[in-house]
Write an enzyme that holds these catalytic residues in place. Structure first.
Site, PDB file in Angstrom:
ATOM      1  N   ARG A  91     -21.827   5.928 -12.079  1.00 53.04           N
ATOM      2  CA  ARG A  91     -21.307   6.653 -10.903  1.00 53.04           C
ATOM      3  C   ARG A  91     -19.858   7.046 -11.118  1.00 53.04           C
ATOM      4  O   ARG A  91     -19.419   8.119 -10.690  1.00 53.04           O
ATOM      5  CB  ARG A  91     -21.456   5.788  -9.650  1.00 53.04           C
ATOM      6  N   ASN A 116     -23.023  -6.605  -0.597  1.00 49.83           N
ATOM      7  CA  ASN A 116     -24.237  -7.116  -1.244  1.00 49.83           C
ATOM      8  C   ASN A 116     -25.189  -7.648  -0.183  1.00 49.83           C
ATOM      9  O   ASN A 116     -25.085  -8.788   0.261  1.00 49.83           O
ATOM     10  CB  ASN A 116     -23.877  -8.213  -2.239  1.00 49.83           C
ATOM     11  N   ASN A 166     -19.985   0.872  -2.578  1.00 49.17           N
ATOM     12  CA  ASN A 166     -19.208  -0.334  -2.296  1.00 49.17           C
ATOM     13  C   ASN A 166     -19.889  -1.506  -2.993  1.00 49.17           C
ATOM     14  O   ASN A 166     -20.796  -2.134  -2.456  1.00 49.17           O
ATOM     15  CB  ASN A 166     -19.123  -0.566  -0.788  1.00 49.17           C
ATOM     16  N   ASP A 167     -19.437  -1.807  -4.212  1.00 52.69           N
ATOM     17  CA  ASP A 167     -20.066  -2.861  -5.013  1.00 52.69           C
ATOM     18  C   ASP A 167     -20.049  -4.213  -4.328  1.00 52.69           C
ATOM     19  O   ASP A 167     -20.829  -5.102  -4.679  1.00 52.69           O
ATOM     20  CB  ASP A 167     -19.339  -2.990  -6.355  1.00 52.69           C
ATOM     21  N   THR A 168     -19.146  -4.391  -3.395  1.00 47.70           N
ATOM     22  CA  THR A 168     -18.988  -5.708  -2.766  1.00 47.70           C
ATOM     23  C   THR A 168     -19.861  -5.882  -1.533  1.00 47.70           C
ATOM     24  O   THR A 168     -19.905  -6.983  -0.973  1.00 47.70           O
ATOM     25  CB  THR A 168     -17.521  -5.947  -2.368  1.00 47.70           C
TER      26      THR A 168
END
Length: 784
Positions: A347, A477, A473-475
Site C-alpha cells: 500500500r 486490529n 490503520n495497521d494498529t
C-alpha cells in the site's frame, strides 16, 4: 530556537550547529545503492535491500542514536589533537561548523585552529558505491603537518543475523587490503564484497575494528587516531572496518583534496575497474555536477510561483525530493524504521508512485508492475516485499482468522490509473503480469478487476468490507477470531477504486465493465450510508462483536479522521453529509499542529481494538496527528470548494513553518514526518519518524493537483484550482507527455474555485489538449 535555514538559491538546508534535537539526516543514492547521512556524519549504507544487503553497521537505540557513521578524523601531528569536520564522534568544540543537506548529497564542514575540513558524501551516476570527497585547507600563514583518517565500520550483509548470531558473524569475517582497496566479505563468499578505497598514498590501514579502536574505547577516542597511525591489521575474525591513515602536509594557505569510495561489488575482482574513473578529485566533482543536473531536471517537471513562499519552497524542492526518497525506500529504512523485517509496503509503495508520477512515470510503472506481481490470484496482495529477494511478507498486525490486510490490493487501482493518465499508455492495461504464484498471469486490467472482486467477495454483516488483519490503520486490529469485523475506511476506498475503474473503462468504451463497476459502487455506497452514518460523521469500523467504532455511542474514539475524508474522496457522502462530516473534522479533530487521527484517545489497553490502544493518549494513531491523513482532508475540502480551509490545513503542517520551533518539533524542518504528538499528550507538537511517510506523496498531490489544480487527464491537462480567496493567482510550469505548459492562473474576483475560461496560445478552448512532444505552450486560466 533555530538550528539552521533554507538556502533557496542552492536548494540546500544549512544546519549551523551540530546539536540538533534529533539527528537531522539526508539520503544519498537512487534506490539501488543508498545510505543515510546525519548532520554529524552518522548513519549507514546498504545495497538494494537494507535487510539483506547491509554494507555498514548501525547500532539500534545507541547513544548518540546515529552511531556509527562515515567519519573523517583530522590529526595535528605536532600536538596530537584530533577532531572531525562533522563534530561527531570526537565532539571537539569547533571554531565553525556547518552541514549542508542538498538533493542527493551532504556536505559537512568544520574548522579547528586554522584547518578546515570539508567532506561531501554522494552516490555518483547510480553506481553501487558512494564518494567521500574530502578537502582539507590550511587557512594560516604557516605550514601545518596533519594526518587524515577515514573510517567506516562494515556489517555482515544480513542485518538481522548481524544482530542475532554474533559468534558466527564474527568468526566468518574477512578483511583484506591490496592496492589501496580494503575488501570485506564472509569467508564462504567467493565473489561479492563490500569495499573502501582511495587512490591516495596510504600510510597505514586497518581492516579490523578491534585493532583500530583499541580496548575499551569508542569512535570518539580510537587508539589508531590517538597514537597517530593504524596497525595494518588484517581481519581474520571479529569485526571489519575500512580505515585509512595518510599524511597531509599543507603549506601556508594550501589545500588538498582526497577521494574515498565506499561500496558493494558483485565481483570483487572488478572493484578497481569500476571505481577508477571516480578516484580523482576532478572526476569526483564532475560526478557531483551530474548529480545536481539530474535533480534540476527531476524537479523541473513541475515548478510553481505562488504568493506563498513556503509552498513554493516545498512544492518546487523539498516535497518533490522527499517523494523520490519514499518512492525509493517506501517505509523500509531510516533512523526510525531500521531496515529489518518491514520491507517495501504494497500500500505504501502504491501511494508513493502518486508523488513522483509527474516526474518519473517510467520508473513508477516498473514499481507498479512489481507490486502487481505481489498479488494473489484471488485479488488480495502481500503486505510487503523485499526488493533483493522478491519474497513477500505480512507485516506486524496480529494474525487470528485472517492473513490479509483489507486495503493493500485496492491501492493498486489508484496507482495504475494515475500512470495511465500521466502517460496515455493504455497499452499497459493489456500487459501480462504474473501473480505471486509465479505461474499464473493476467493482464493489468484483470489484476485490478480481481482486486476489486476480492473486497466485493469479503463483506461482513453490514454488507461492507471485512477488516481483515487491519486496514490502512495497521494498529486498528479488530480480528479476534469471529471474522465479522468490518472497515468503513476500506469500504470507502473500495468506492474510490470502483469510481476510478468506471472512469477508466468509460473512456475506453468498455460498457460491460462500466456497468459492473457501477453496480459494485452503488451497492457499497448504499451499504455504508445505511450502516455507518452517525448523525454528524461517519463511523470508522465495526468490531468483531458487531459494535461500532468511531461513534458518538463510544466513550473513546468517538470520531476518526479517515472515514470523514474518504466519505468525500470515495464519493460516498451526499452534499449534506459531506458538509457535516467535514465540519466535524474541524470542530473535534483539528489543532494548531495538524488534524488528529481520532478523538478522544483511548486511555487503556483494549484487546478488542488492538495496537491503537497500546499508545498513550495523543500518540500516533491514538489521538496523535498522523500526518498522512491530513492531505486527505485537504483534498476533501477542495472537492467541496473550500479553498481557504484546505490551505489552512496545508499550511499548519508544512515543515518549513516549524523551522523556528525546532526545539519543540525536534525532527527535520525540511521534510514531513510521519506523526506529531496530539493535544492529549503532554508533549503536544513534538514530531517523530521523519522522511519515510506517505505524507510526502499525498501532500504533493494535495498541493499540486488539488490546491493548484494541475493534474493529468486521459486526453488533456487539467487546470482546475481551488486556492485561498485572497490570492490574485499564480504561475506554474508543467511538463506533460513531453510538452511544456507555461500556466498562468488569474483570480480577478478573489474566489476560491471555479474556472470561467481557458486560453491556450491566445485562443479560448474547452480543454487543454495534449500537443506534440517537444513543443511549448502558454495557458491562461481565468477563475470565475
Amino acid at each position: 530556537m533555530r538550528y539552521g535555514y533554507f538556502d533557496r538559491k542552492n536548494k540546500e538546508y544549512v544546519i549551523t550547529r551540530p546539536d540538533t534535537p534529533t539527528p537531522w539526516i539526508n539520503y544519498i543514492g537512487s534506490g539501488a545503492y543508498g545510505g543515510i547521512v546525519s548532520n554529524t556524519g552518522g548513519g549507514y549504507s546498504f545495497h538494494k535491500d537494507p535487510q539483506n544487503r547491509r554494507v555498514t553497521r548501525y547500532r539500534y537505540n545507541n547513544i548518540p542514536m546515529d552511531r556509527p557513521g562515515r567519519y573523517i578524523y583530522i590529526r595535528d601531528k605536532e600536538t596530537g589533537e584530533y577532531w572531525n569536520p562533522g563534530y561527531q564522534p570526537v565532539q571537539r568544540k569547533l571554531d565553525s561548523y556547518s552541514c549542508r543537506h542538498g538533493m542527493g548529497y551532504t556536505v559537512l564542514a568544520g574548522e579547528y585552529r586554522g584547518v578546515v575540513g570539508e567532506v561531501t558524501y554522494f552516490v555518483p551516476d547510480n553506481k553501487d558505491f558512494e564518494i567521500w570527497h574530502l578537502k582539507v585547507s590550511n587557512t594560516r600563514a604557516v605550514a601545518q603537518k596533519l594526518q587524515v583518517f577515514a573510517y567506516a565500520e562494515f556489517c555482515f550483509w544480513q542485518a538481522v543475523m548481524d544482530q542475532q548470531n554474533v559468534d558466527w558473524v564474527q568468526q566468518i569475517n574477512q578483511g583484506r587490503f591490496e592496492d589501496g582497496i580494503i575488501t570485506y566479505y564472509p569467508h564462504y563468499i567467493s565473489d561479492n564484497a563490500a569495499f573502501f578505497a582511495t587512490a591516495e598514498k596510504v600510510g597505514s590501514y586497518d581492516t579490523n575494528l578491534e585493532a583500530f579502536m583499541g580496548k575499551y574505547r569508542s569512535e570518539g577516542n580510537p587508539l589508531a587516531v590517538e597514537q597517530g597511525g593504524c596497525s595494518n591489521s588484517i581481519s581474520y575474525r571479529m569485526n571489519g572496518v575500512g580505515a585509512f591513515c595518510m599524511d597531509v602536509d599543507l603549506g601556508a594557505r594550501e589545500e588538498k583534496e582526497i577521494v574515498f569510495i565506499l561500496g558493494f561489488a558483485e565481483d570483487r575482482k572488478n572493484i578497481k575497474a569500476e571505481i577508477e574513473a571516480y578516484l580523482t578529485p576532478e572526476n569526483s566533482k564532475a560526478a557531483l555536477d551530474r548529480l545536481k543536473a539530474y535533480w534540476k531536471n527531476y524537479t523541473g517537471k513541475l515548478s510553481v510561483e505562488t504568493p506563498d513562499e513556503d509552498m513554493n519552497l516545498f512544492v518546487n524542492i523539498w516535497n518533490q525530493y522527499q517523494c523520490k526518497t519514499t518512492f525509493n525506500w517506501s517505509r523500509f529504512v531510516s533512523l526510525y524504521q531500521l531496515g529489518l523485517g518491514r520491507g517495501m509496503g504494497i500500500r505504501d509503495s502504491a501511494q508513493d508512485t502518486l508523488g513522483v508520477m509527474h516526474a518519473i512515470p517510467g520508473e513508477a510503472k516498473e514499481l507498479i508492475t512489481k507490486l502487481l506481481q505481489c498479488q494473489y490470484t484471488d485479488g488480495r496482495a502481500y503486505h510487503l516485499f523485499f526488493p533483493l529477494t522478491g519474497e513477500g511478507g505480512q507485516g506486524d498486525a496480529p494474525v487470528k482468522l485472517f492473513d490479509w490486510y483489507s486495503d493493500d490490493h485496492l491501492w493498486l487501482i489508484l496507482a495504475v490509473n494515475a500512470y495511465v493518465k500521466e502517460t496515455g499508455d493504455f497499452g499497459f492495461l493489456n500487459q501480462s503480469v504474473l501473480y505471486n504464484d509465479k505461474t499464473t498471469s493476467a493482464t493489468v486490467l484483470e489484476h485490478l478487476d480481481m482486486a476489486l472482486n476480492f473486497t466485493d467477495n469479503n463483506r461482513g454483516p453490514n454488507n461492507i468490507a471485512l477488516a481483515g488483519r487491519a486496514d490502512w490503520n495497521d494498529t486498528l486490529n479488530l480480528d479476534t477470531g469471529k471474522g465479522i469485523a468490518e472497515s468503513v475506511f476500506t469500504s470507502m476506498l473500495y468506492c474510490r477504486a470502483a469510481a476510478e475503474l468506471i472512469e477508466l473503462c468509460g473512456y475506453l468504451e468498455k460498457q460491460e465493465l462500466c456497468e459492473k463497476y457501477q453496480g459494485m459502487f452503488d451497492e457499497m455506497r448504499n451499504a455504508i450510508n445505511e450502516s455507518s452514518w452517525d448523525g454528524e460523521w461517519y463511523k470508522r469500523a465495526f468490531d468483531d462483536c458487531g459494535q461500532p467504532i468511531g461513534s458518538r455511542e463510544n466513550k473513546f474514539g468517538k470520531i476518526f479522521i479517515n472515514s470523514q475524508s474518504w466519505a468525500v474522496l470515495g464519493r460516498v457522502a451526499d452534499a449534506e453529509k459531506a458538509s457535516k462530516c467535514m465540519e466535524s473534522v474541524g470542530r473535534y479533530l483539528n489543532s494548531k499542529f495538524g488534524i488528529m487521527a481520532m478523538y478522544p484517545s483511548y486511555t487503556e489497553y483494549d484487546d478488542t481494538k488492538g495496537g491503537v490502544t497500546t499508545y498513550p493518549p495523543g500518540a500516533k494513531e491514538n489521538g496523535g496527528i498522523f500526518l498522512h491523513t491530513n492531505p486527505w482532508v485537504m483534498i476533501a475540502e477542495i472537492i467541496l470548494g473550500h479553498g481557504d480551509r484546505a490551505f489552512e490545513y496545508y499550511s499548519q503542517i508544512l515543515p518549513g513553518k516549524r523551522n523556528d520551533d525546532a526545539e519543540l518539533y525536534e525532527v527535520e524542518p525540511y521534510v514531513y514526518c510521519q506523526n506529531i504528538l496530539g493535544k492529549e499528550h503532554p508533549q503536544f507538537g513534538v514530531g517523530r519518524n521523519s522522511w519515510l511517510s506517505g505524507t510526502a506523496a499525498w501532500n504533493m498531490v494535495a498541493a499540486s493537483q488539488y490546491i493548484l489544480g494541475i493534474r493529468a487527464g486521459y486526453d488533456r491537462l487539467v487546470v482546475d484550482p481551488c486556492i485561498p480567496s485572497k490570492w490574485q493567482g499564480f504561475k506554474a510550469t508543467r511538463k506533460f507527455r513531453g510538452v511544456i505548459y507555461n500556466i498562468e492562473v488569474q483570480n480577478p474576483n478573489r474566489v476560491s474555485c471555479g474556472v470561467s475560461k481557458i486560453i491556450v496560445d491566445g485562443a479560448e478552448v474547452e480543454k487543454i489538449p495534449v500537443f506534440k512532444a517537444g513543443t511549448a505552450h502558454h495557458v491562461v486560466v481565468v477563475m470565475k
